[in-house]
Scaffold this motif. Structure first.
Motif, PDB file in Angstrom:
ATOM      1  N   ALA A   1      24.597   8.513  -0.193  1.00 43.43           N
ATOM      2  CA  ALA A   1      24.936   7.282  -0.915  1.00 43.43           C
ATOM      3  C   ALA A   1      25.118   6.111   0.054  1.00 43.43           C
ATOM      4  N   GLY A   2      24.585   4.954  -0.334  1.00 40.25           N
ATOM      5  CA  GLY A   2      24.745   3.746   0.476  1.00 40.25           C
ATOM      6  C   GLY A   2      23.734   3.591   1.595  1.00 40.25           C
ATOM      7  N   VAL A   3      22.807   4.544   1.725  1.00 43.68           N
ATOM      8  CA  VAL A   3      21.817   4.502   2.809  1.00 43.68           C
ATOM      9  C   VAL A   3      20.431   4.238   2.225  1.00 43.68           C
ATOM     10  N   THR A   4      19.671   3.375   2.883  1.00 41.44           N
ATOM     11  CA  THR A   4      18.288   3.103   2.482  1.00 41.44           C
ATOM     12  C   THR A   4      17.347   3.692   3.513  1.00 41.44           C
ATOM     13  N   VAL A   5      16.431   4.527   3.040  1.00 36.94           N
ATOM     14  CA  VAL A   5      15.424   5.142   3.904  1.00 36.94           C
ATOM     15  C   VAL A   5      14.075   4.520   3.579  1.00 36.94           C
ATOM     16  N   ALA A   6      13.464   3.902   4.581  1.00 36.90           N
ATOM     17  CA  ALA A   6      12.128   3.335   4.384  1.00 36.90           C
ATOM     18  C   ALA A   6      11.089   4.427   4.555  1.00 36.90           C
ATOM     19  N   VAL A   7      10.085   4.441   3.687  1.00 37.29           N
ATOM     20  CA  VAL A   7       8.980   5.393   3.770  1.00 37.29           C
ATOM     21  C   VAL A   7       7.724   4.595   4.070  1.00 37.29           C
ATOM     22  N   VAL A   8       7.313   4.624   5.340  1.00 45.25           N
ATOM     23  CA  VAL A   8       6.115   3.903   5.776  1.00 45.25           C
ATOM     24  C   VAL A   8       4.951   4.873   5.668  1.00 45.25           C
TER      25      VAL A   8
ATOM     26  N   SER B   1      13.851   7.935  -9.960  1.00 40.69           N
ATOM     27  CA  SER B   1      14.033   6.851 -10.921  1.00 40.69           C
ATOM     28  C   SER B   1      15.219   5.943 -10.570  1.00 40.69           C
ATOM     29  N   GLY B   2      14.939   4.650 -10.523  1.00 44.95           N
ATOM     30  CA  GLY B   2      15.980   3.656 -10.288  1.00 44.95           C
ATOM     31  C   GLY B   2      16.404   3.512  -8.846  1.00 44.95           C
ATOM     32  N   ARG B   3      15.793   4.259  -7.916  1.00 45.30           N
ATOM     33  CA  ARG B   3      16.225   4.202  -6.517  1.00 45.30           C
ATOM     34  C   ARG B   3      15.099   3.831  -5.561  1.00 45.30           C
ATOM     35  N   VAL B   4      14.010   3.283  -6.086  1.00 48.79           N
ATOM     36  CA  VAL B   4      12.887   2.894  -5.229  1.00 48.79           C
ATOM     37  C   VAL B   4      12.683   1.381  -5.290  1.00 48.79           C
ATOM     38  N   THR B   5      12.651   0.762  -4.114  1.00 51.44           N
ATOM     39  CA  THR B   5      12.293  -0.650  -3.982  1.00 51.44           C
ATOM     40  C   THR B   5      11.005  -0.706  -3.176  1.00 51.44           C
ATOM     41  N   ALA B   6      10.012  -1.427  -3.659  1.00 53.92           N
ATOM     42  CA  ALA B   6       8.709  -1.455  -2.999  1.00 53.92           C
ATOM     43  C   ALA B   6       8.425  -2.840  -2.434  1.00 53.92           C
ATOM     44  N   LEU B   7       7.877  -2.869  -1.228  1.00 54.29           N
ATOM     45  CA  LEU B   7       7.429  -4.114  -0.609  1.00 54.29           C
ATOM     46  C   LEU B   7       5.935  -4.263  -0.845  1.00 54.29           C
ATOM     47  N   GLY B   8       5.525  -5.430  -1.310  1.00 51.36           N
ATOM     48  CA  GLY B   8       4.114  -5.654  -1.559  1.00 51.36           C
ATOM     49  C   GLY B   8       3.594  -4.705  -2.618  1.00 51.36           C
ATOM     50  N   GLY B   9       2.469  -4.052  -2.337  1.00 50.15           N
ATOM     51  CA  GLY B   9       1.873  -3.129  -3.305  1.00 50.15           C
ATOM     52  C   GLY B   9       2.249  -1.686  -3.066  1.00 50.15           C
ATOM     53  N   ALA B  10       3.326  -1.444  -2.313  1.00 50.26           N
ATOM     54  CA  ALA B  10       3.695  -0.073  -1.963  1.00 50.26           C
ATOM     55  C   ALA B  10       4.325   0.695  -3.112  1.00 50.26           C
ATOM     56  N   GLY B  11       4.501   0.065  -4.274  1.00 54.52           N
ATOM     57  CA  GLY B  11       5.059   0.753  -5.427  1.00 54.52           C
ATOM     58  C   GLY B  11       4.028   1.576  -6.175  1.00 54.52           C
ATOM     59  N   VAL B  12       2.787   1.538  -5.730  1.00 59.12           N
ATOM     60  CA  VAL B  12       1.710   2.346  -6.308  1.00 59.12           C
ATOM     61  C   VAL B  12       1.206   3.297  -5.232  1.00 59.12           C
ATOM     62  N   ASP B  13       1.169   4.584  -5.545  1.00 54.58           N
ATOM     63  CA  ASP B  13       0.738   5.591  -4.578  1.00 54.58           C
ATOM     64  C   ASP B  13      -0.452   6.344  -5.146  1.00 54.58           C
ATOM     65  N   CYS B  14      -1.633   5.964  -4.713  1.00 52.26           N
ATOM     66  CA  CYS B  14      -2.853   6.606  -5.206  1.00 52.26           C
ATOM     67  C   CYS B  14      -3.029   7.999  -4.598  1.00 52.26           C
TER      68      CYS B  14
ATOM     69  N   ARG C   1      18.682   5.579  -1.256  1.00 48.91           N
ATOM     70  CA  ARG C   1      17.671   4.700  -1.830  1.00 48.91           C
ATOM     71  C   ARG C   1      16.418   4.755  -0.968  1.00 48.91           C
ATOM     72  N   ILE C   2      15.273   4.552  -1.614  1.00 52.27           N
ATOM     73  CA  ILE C   2      13.986   4.570  -0.924  1.00 52.27           C
ATOM     74  C   ILE C   2      13.391   3.167  -0.903  1.00 52.27           C
ATOM     75  N   LEU C   3      12.943   2.747   0.282  1.00 53.59           N
ATOM     76  CA  LEU C   3      12.213   1.491   0.436  1.00 53.59           C
ATOM     77  C   LEU C   3      10.762   1.848   0.731  1.00 53.59           C
TER      78      LEU C   3
END
Length: 391
Positions: free
Chosen positions: A78-85, A97-110, A139-141
């Motif tokens: 809790a309280g930690v954000t992990v970026a997934v590059v 659900s509810g814990r992903v923030t996406a930069l640019g178009g990274a919210g779509v994973d083909c 949380r996931i970035l």
């Protein structure tokens, strides 16, 4: 981190040692054999990965080997954000659900690899104990480190690391290992470290490419980036039997080993499951463990968290990730030194006066008792004689 490789904590708990040592006997889920395999790259004409219709039940072997049930009693990220590059992270996946923030178009994973890794880091558990992540409240970035087909480049990965650090991620997971890019990726890692973000990356690619002329696998490089950059936690993988696949790239220099072969996780859409193997998935488990430590010990810097994970690991070659030990171990202040025992506290000398006083009171009490006993004998006899002298 490079400086921490030979500075391992040599005193893990007995339970943790037995748990890791016995992981070779932990089988993969029986119903995971029919799961579709997660991919890291798609061909130019291939469609995006569809939702899996298969589901694995029961706790995956990787979570059992890492002692996840015990770790969750201490921290859930809790309280930690992990970026997934990586290839992106599906924002509509139920487990995240509810814990992903996406930069640019990274919210779509083909491709699905980024979502699979994010699930190993932070997916919420299910009622049947199926696939879940180590830090289910983190949380996931989502940050794009590849193109839409999964092809990575030095420029994309370096930019992704910097973007993740600027967005406030305290753990940055990188899902690829590149043969080049030393300068750019070393600079990007230094930038993230300057913002107190811990970068975690696979020691080597999940699979080696084939030579276009001969069809043979290309020999592995002596190092890959960003894993070889100073400050990165470089991770290799092992499987349910404790070993690695025969065709897995073999290079030295890992800071940690973690479950990465035949691991079960979520897909980029739907609630079905996939199966995958490789050092990139071991790095995802390590990033989840880093989130647990950063949540439980927010006062620790990224460097301290890295040391906590490596020195509290189960001693092996390379040391094996032990999240519970990392959450509970108290390390020596100087890296590589033996943990200092607690100082013995010698109580101050006790005054003899209370003892003397107690002895006086006890003696007086004994005297009174003797007097009462004597009177109990003398008085009745005196009365019987009318208090006349004897004889």
């Amino acid at each position: 981190m490079r400086a921490a490789r030979t500075q391992r904590f040599r005193g893990p708990t007995v339970a943790a040692a037995l748990l890791v040592a016995s992981s070779a006997a932990v089988p993969a889920a029986a119903d995971s054999v029919g799961l579709p395999a997660v991919r890291s790259v798609l061909g130019a004409d291939e469609p995006c990965v569809a939702a899996s219709a298969e589901h694995a039940s029961g706790q995956p072997w990787a979570l059992a080997a890492l002692g996840n049930t015990r770790s969750l009693t201490l921290s859930q990220g809790a309280g930690v954000t992990v970026a997934v590059v990586d290839t992106g992270v599906g924002t509509g996946v139920p487990g995240l659900s509810g814990r992903v923030t996406a930069l640019g178009g990274a919210g779509v994973d083909c491709v699905g690899h980024g979502t699979f890794a994010a699930g190993l880091i932070a997916a919420a558990g299910t009622a049947d104990g199926g696939a879940a992540g180590l830090a289910p409240r983190a949380r996931i970035l989502a940050v794009r480190g590849t193109d839409e087909r999964g092809n990575a480049s030095v420029a994309r990965v370096a930019a992704g690391i910097r973007e993740a650090a600027d967005a406030g991620a305290s753990v940055v997971y990188v899902g690829v290992a590149l043969a080049g890019g030393k300068s750019e990726l070393t600079s990007a890692v230094a930038y993230a470290s300057g913002k107190d973000a811990l970068v975690v990356a696979p020691l080597a690619p999940d699979a080696l490419p084939k030579d276009s002329a001969t069809g043979d696998l290309v020999a592995p490089e002596p190092w890959y980036w960003p894993a070889a950059a100073p400050g990165v936690l470089a991770v290799t993988d092992y499987g349910p039997d404790g070993g690695r696949p025969d065709n897995a790239p073999s290079i030295s220099g890992a800071d940690l080993a973690a479950p990465g072969d035949a691991v079960v996780g979520i897909g980029p859409r739907g609630d079905g499951h996939f199966i995958g193997s490789g050092a990139s998935l071991a790095a995802a488990h390590t990033a989840g463990a880093a989130a647990l430590v950063r949540s439980r010990h927010p006062e620790m810097s990224a460097t301290q968290v890295s040391r906590q994970l490596t020195e509290a690991a189960y001693p092996a070659a390379p040391p094996r990730l032990d999240p519970y030990a990392a959450l509970t171990a108290v390390l020596a202040e100087t890296p590589g030194a033996t943990p200092r025992p607690a100082k013995a506290v010698v109580p101050a000398a006790v005054s003899a006066e209370p003892r003397r006083r107690a002895l006086v009171v006890a003696a007086a009490g004994a005297g009174v008792l003797l007097l009462v006993a004597a009177l109990a004998v003398i008085v009745p006899r005196g009365r019987a004689r009318g208090w006349r002298p004897a004889g």
